[in-house]
Design a protein around this motif. Sequence first.
Motif, PDB file in Angstrom:
ATOM      1  N   VAL A 164      32.252  20.842  45.736  1.00 52.46           N
ATOM      2  CA  VAL A 164      32.583  22.053  44.975  1.00 52.46           C
ATOM      3  C   VAL A 164      33.777  22.770  45.606  1.00 52.46           C
ATOM      4  CG1 VAL A 164      31.720  24.289  44.178  1.00 52.46           C
ATOM      5  CG2 VAL A 164      30.180  22.315  44.242  1.00 52.46           C
ATOM      6  N   SER A 165      34.685  23.226  44.763  1.00 49.44           N
ATOM      7  CA  SER A 165      35.818  24.038  45.222  1.00 49.44           C
ATOM      8  C   SER A 165      36.069  25.148  44.220  1.00 49.44           C
ATOM      9  CB  SER A 165      37.075  23.172  45.391  1.00 49.44           C
ATOM     10  OG  SER A 165      37.445  22.580  44.154  1.00 49.44           O
ATOM     11  N   PHE A 166      36.832  26.174  44.652  1.00 52.68           N
ATOM     12  CA  PHE A 166      37.089  27.352  43.831  1.00 52.68           C
ATOM     13  C   PHE A 166      38.592  27.590  43.734  1.00 52.68           C
ATOM     14  CE2 PHE A 166      33.022  27.805  45.905  1.00 52.68           C
ATOM     15  CZ  PHE A 166      32.177  28.156  44.874  1.00 52.68           C
ATOM     16  N   ALA A 167      38.989  28.222  42.622  1.00 54.70           N
ATOM     17  CA  ALA A 167      40.393  28.592  42.436  1.00 54.70           C
ATOM     18  C   ALA A 167      40.454  29.835  41.564  1.00 54.70           C
ATOM     19  CB  ALA A 167      41.177  27.461  41.796  1.00 54.70           C
ATOM     20  N   THR A 168      41.524  30.608  41.696  1.00 56.68           N
ATOM     21  CA  THR A 168      41.725  31.806  40.886  1.00 56.68           C
ATOM     22  C   THR A 168      42.478  31.426  39.625  1.00 56.68           C
ATOM     23  OG1 THR A 168      41.826  33.157  42.865  1.00 56.68           O
ATOM     24  CG2 THR A 168      42.640  34.134  40.830  1.00 56.68           C
ATOM     25  N   ALA A 169      41.856  31.720  38.480  1.00 56.66           N
ATOM     26  CA  ALA A 169      42.490  31.383  37.208  1.00 56.66           C
ATOM     27  C   ALA A 169      43.293  32.542  36.632  1.00 56.66           C
ATOM     28  CB  ALA A 169      41.433  30.938  36.202  1.00 56.66           C
ATOM     29  N   SER A 170      43.191  33.749  37.242  1.00 55.22           N
ATOM     30  CA  SER A 170      43.936  34.911  36.757  1.00 55.22           C
ATOM     31  C   SER A 170      45.313  34.945  37.387  1.00 55.22           C
ATOM     32  CB  SER A 170      43.186  36.204  37.093  1.00 55.22           C
ATOM     33  OG  SER A 170      41.908  36.214  36.496  1.00 55.22           O
ATOM     34  N   GLY A 171      46.174  35.746  36.794  1.00 56.37           N
ATOM     35  CA  GLY A 171      47.512  35.908  37.339  1.00 56.37           C
ATOM     36  C   GLY A 171      47.534  36.966  38.423  1.00 56.37           C
ATOM     37  N   GLU A 172      48.695  37.552  38.604  1.00 53.93           N
ATOM     38  CA  GLU A 172      48.853  38.562  39.635  1.00 53.93           C
ATOM     39  C   GLU A 172      48.110  39.840  39.263  1.00 53.93           C
ATOM     40  OE1 GLU A 172      53.030  38.961  39.651  1.00 53.93           O
ATOM     41  OE2 GLU A 172      53.409  37.201  40.907  1.00 53.93           O
ATOM     42  N   MET A 173      47.613  40.522  40.296  1.00 54.15           N
ATOM     43  CA  MET A 173      46.936  41.792  40.113  1.00 54.15           C
ATOM     44  C   MET A 173      47.853  42.925  40.564  1.00 54.15           C
ATOM     45  SD  MET A 173      44.062  40.983  38.827  1.00 54.15           S
ATOM     46  CE  MET A 173      43.316  39.388  38.494  1.00 54.15           C
ATOM     47  N   ILE A 174      47.676  44.096  39.940  1.00 53.84           N
ATOM     48  CA  ILE A 174      48.521  45.241  40.239  1.00 53.84           C
ATOM     49  C   ILE A 174      47.695  46.260  41.001  1.00 53.84           C
ATOM     50  CG2 ILE A 174      49.909  47.103  39.256  1.00 53.84           C
ATOM     51  CD1 ILE A 174      50.364  45.335  36.821  1.00 53.84           C
ATOM     52  N   ALA A 175      48.269  46.797  42.060  1.00 49.29           N
ATOM     53  CA  ALA A 175      47.575  47.821  42.838  1.00 49.29           C
ATOM     54  C   ALA A 175      47.220  49.007  41.954  1.00 49.29           C
ATOM     55  CB  ALA A 175      48.462  48.271  43.997  1.00 49.29           C
ATOM     56  N   GLY A 176      46.003  49.576  42.211  1.00 48.11           N
ATOM     57  CA  GLY A 176      45.555  50.716  41.434  1.00 48.11           C
ATOM     58  C   GLY A 176      45.079  50.361  40.048  1.00 48.11           C
ATOM     59  N   SER A 177      44.634  49.128  39.852  1.00 46.13           N
ATOM     60  CA  SER A 177      44.224  48.696  38.517  1.00 46.13           C
ATOM     61  C   SER A 177      42.810  48.155  38.541  1.00 46.13           C
ATOM     62  CB  SER A 177      45.179  47.618  37.995  1.00 46.13           C
ATOM     63  OG  SER A 177      45.059  46.431  38.770  1.00 46.13           O
ATOM     64  N   ARG A 178      42.211  48.134  37.373  1.00 45.35           N
ATOM     65  CA  ARG A 178      40.941  47.472  37.146  1.00 45.35           C
ATOM     66  C   ARG A 178      41.169  46.349  36.153  1.00 45.35           C
ATOM     67  NH1 ARG A 178      36.444  52.301  36.329  1.00 45.35           N
ATOM     68  NH2 ARG A 178      36.609  53.210  38.427  1.00 45.35           N
ATOM     69  N   SER A 179      40.592  45.195  36.426  1.00 41.50           N
ATOM     70  CA  SER A 179      40.803  44.063  35.531  1.00 41.50           C
ATOM     71  C   SER A 179      39.677  43.053  35.709  1.00 41.50           C
ATOM     72  CB  SER A 179      42.165  43.411  35.799  1.00 41.50           C
ATOM     73  OG  SER A 179      42.246  42.981  37.150  1.00 41.50           O
ATOM     74  N   GLU A 180      39.769  41.981  34.959  1.00 39.18           N
ATOM     75  CA  GLU A 180      38.806  40.894  35.050  1.00 39.18           C
ATOM     76  C   GLU A 180      39.451  39.742  35.817  1.00 39.18           C
ATOM     77  OE1 GLU A 180      35.658  40.865  33.805  1.00 39.18           O
ATOM     78  OE2 GLU A 180      35.893  42.971  33.216  1.00 39.18           O
TER      79      GLU A 180
END
Length: 543
Positions: free
Chosen positions: A44-60
């Motif tokens: 089993v391995s993991f990876a991030t499927a989302s793009g870049e995150m912005i400081a001060g934000s809420r997201s999935e």
Amino acid sequence: MSSHRLPTLLALLVVGAALGGVALVPATGVAQQQSGEVIGQPDVSFATASGEMIAGSRSELSIGITNRGKIDKGGPAQYEERVTTARGMTMEIDDSNGPIDVRTGQITVGNLPTGSTETTVPITVAESAEPGTYRLPIEYEYQFTRLVDYDPYGTDYGEFTRERTGSITVEVTEDARFEVVDTNMTAQIGDQSDVSMTLRNVGSKPASDASVVAESRSSALTFESGETSSNAFIGAWEPGETRTINYTVSLATDAARRGYTLDLSVNYADTDGIGTSAPPMTAGISTVDEQSFAFEDVSSTLRVGEDGEIAGTVTNTGPQTADGVVVQYADDSANVLPIEESVAVGSLGPGESASFELPIEVGSEAEAGAKSIGFAVSYRNQNGDRRSYDKLDVTADVAPERDQFDVSIDNATIESGGSRTISVAVTNNLDETASDVEARLFANDPLDTGETDTGYVQSIEPGETVEVTFELAASGTATPGKTYPISFDFRYDDADGNSQLTDTVRAPVDVVESEGGGLPVPLLVGAVLGIAVIGAVVWYRRQ
């Protein structure tokens, strides 16, 4: 158990103890056509499927989970699938050492055969997060089958539980970011209100072609377009720069007195010209009660067939100052008509009152009694816009119709065959002065008016009585002891200078015997006629 399988199982027991647990599943008793072993394990391995995150934000944050599976010794497909499947897998993300807050606890993945799946978790990136890459450890656990040993006599399974730690990386970048720094957001129920909010670009990058979309969560709160959302274009927006956005909102008359929420989103193009949306924000709108007015001390001088007025006091019972207050007649009665449509009373602060008087005409076809008459109050609100409050009714008493003038004759008698001057006392029953009053006498046979059948009075005050004289004659055919009517009408100018003509007013006159003596006129006429007839007969005979 056959002797050739014993060493292998003993070895697996040792490996299972090292891995944390082992369970041997005895043979099922199902006949097999061959024998052998299948050995493998999940990978089993993991990876991030989302793009870049912005400081001060809420997201999935989307996390990809891949199981590549390892086969150390192959065999039938169903056994290879079993040894490579991670069963009942759970995972938990450790966010204790960074500016990223994962807003969930343990995540259940379930059975994970070879291949990939994806799960989503909500995260918050702190405003203080520095740009860069952050590693988030993932602790995960699952069960799996390490060995399948099968022969014609049955199948044995070596079961284990595995705990492992993986990780994902999240990249945080700097960009334009926005926050609400000030608001002026108060709306009045049943009215339009101007509201404003100030936003600042708290990010480190500029935004271009920016626009702010405000969306109401309630259908009772709408914007100037009548829709529940409105878009304000901003344009270029530098870091640290503030922008004030104005909206006109409307609250329905049946809206509840409570706070209302606007969802705010900023859409813009980043420094690469790529369109993006900032994390959503919210702003609250407070409310005040609907502007209202009340009438007090209402009085009425209305009467059928006359002009009167409704007077009273209007009070501003609403929460805000009302400018240019006007009390308006707002009814549609065919018999109660306003002489003046409205009367201005000036500006009224909350709780302040002012008196008003509105002249009203009541037609002669109206019925006397209490009547509900619609009124409204027109005013200017805090924005200078003209508004109307029409939830007002006035109960006014309408008095029965009366003669505008009363007449009374001093010594209301006349001799049969005679004439005389009669003195008539005229009383003004109106609530206003009557001027240029012209009185006229009417009489029918056997009574008749003389040369003076009209009288004039310059003015008569309310309740005042004046004397007016007329000439009246009675023919000889008027029967003594009988009462005959005479009539009067009056033309006058009212207080507004309008000419009015009254209905006819009747008065009785008694005919009496002539006080001069002699034969009554009918007897005299009969005697003359008799003498004439006798003379004619004598002349005829002599011829």
